[in-house]
Design a protein around this motif. Structure first.
Motif, PDB file in Angstrom:
ATOM      1  N   ARG A  22      45.837 -90.864  23.782  1.00 51.62           N
ATOM      2  CA  ARG A  22      47.297 -90.979  23.739  1.00 51.62           C
ATOM      3  C   ARG A  22      47.705 -92.415  23.453  1.00 51.62           C
ATOM      4  NH1 ARG A  22      46.449 -87.261  27.904  1.00 51.62           N
ATOM      5  NH2 ARG A  22      47.681 -85.374  27.684  1.00 51.62           N
ATOM      6  N   TYR A  24      51.428 -94.633  23.559  1.00 51.26           N
ATOM      7  CA  TYR A  24      52.847 -94.611  23.901  1.00 51.26           C
ATOM      8  C   TYR A  24      53.535 -95.760  23.180  1.00 51.26           C
ATOM      9  CZ  TYR A  24      51.179 -91.551  27.605  1.00 51.26           C
ATOM     10  OH  TYR A  24      50.590 -90.522  28.293  1.00 51.26           O
ATOM     11  N   GLU A  42      55.282 -90.417  22.713  1.00 48.03           N
ATOM     12  CA  GLU A  42      53.887 -90.158  23.038  1.00 48.03           C
ATOM     13  C   GLU A  42      53.244 -89.578  21.787  1.00 48.03           C
ATOM     14  OE1 GLU A  42      51.247 -87.390  26.030  1.00 48.03           O
ATOM     15  OE2 GLU A  42      52.860 -86.509  24.844  1.00 48.03           O
TER      16      GLU A  42
END
Length: 125
Positions: A22, A24, A42
């Motif tokens: 991930r 961000y 995200e």
């Protein structure tokens, strides 16, 4: 003015947090009226069996009038998690030395993943 110029003009301040698969993105942007708001995106990477990949993105738009309440609730929720479970990551998958294990039977011979599933046709349902 093209779309890229418009996008760069709207981005006022940005930060990136990379967290495994991930990422961000925190971006301060400007409205047409010149006020600022925050977007939190995200982006999660998914890899296909053939090695190709794609990203799924989810975006939150956060406006100034909601900052205080959002910050308070986020702080309350993160404090609750840390107070309840501590800062240590429990999931093996998220440990720094995690290695994905292969499928093995009791005699350490590799078993194809499809052998662990039952083939059911729609007529059986």
């Amino acid at each position: 003015m093209n779309d890229k110029d418009l996008l760069e003009k709207d981005e006022i301040f940005s930060k990136v947090l990379r967290a495994g698969r991930r990422t961000y993105f925190f971006d301060v942007r400007a409205t047409k009226a010149g006020d600022y708001y925050l977007t939190i995106t995200e982006s999660k990477k998914f890899t296909h069996d053939d090695g190709s990949f794609h990203y799924k993105k989810h975006k939150i738009y956060l406006y100034k009038e909601d900052f205080a309440a959002f910050k308070d609730i986020l702080g309350e929720m993160t404090d609750f998690v840390i107070d309840s479970k501590g800062e240590e990551v429990i999931s093996e998958r998220h440990q720094k030395d995690f290695k994905k294990e292969s499928y093995f039977d009791s005699e350490d011979e590799e078993v194809a993943p499809t052998e662990k599933f039952t083939d059911i046709s729609f007529e059986d349902i």
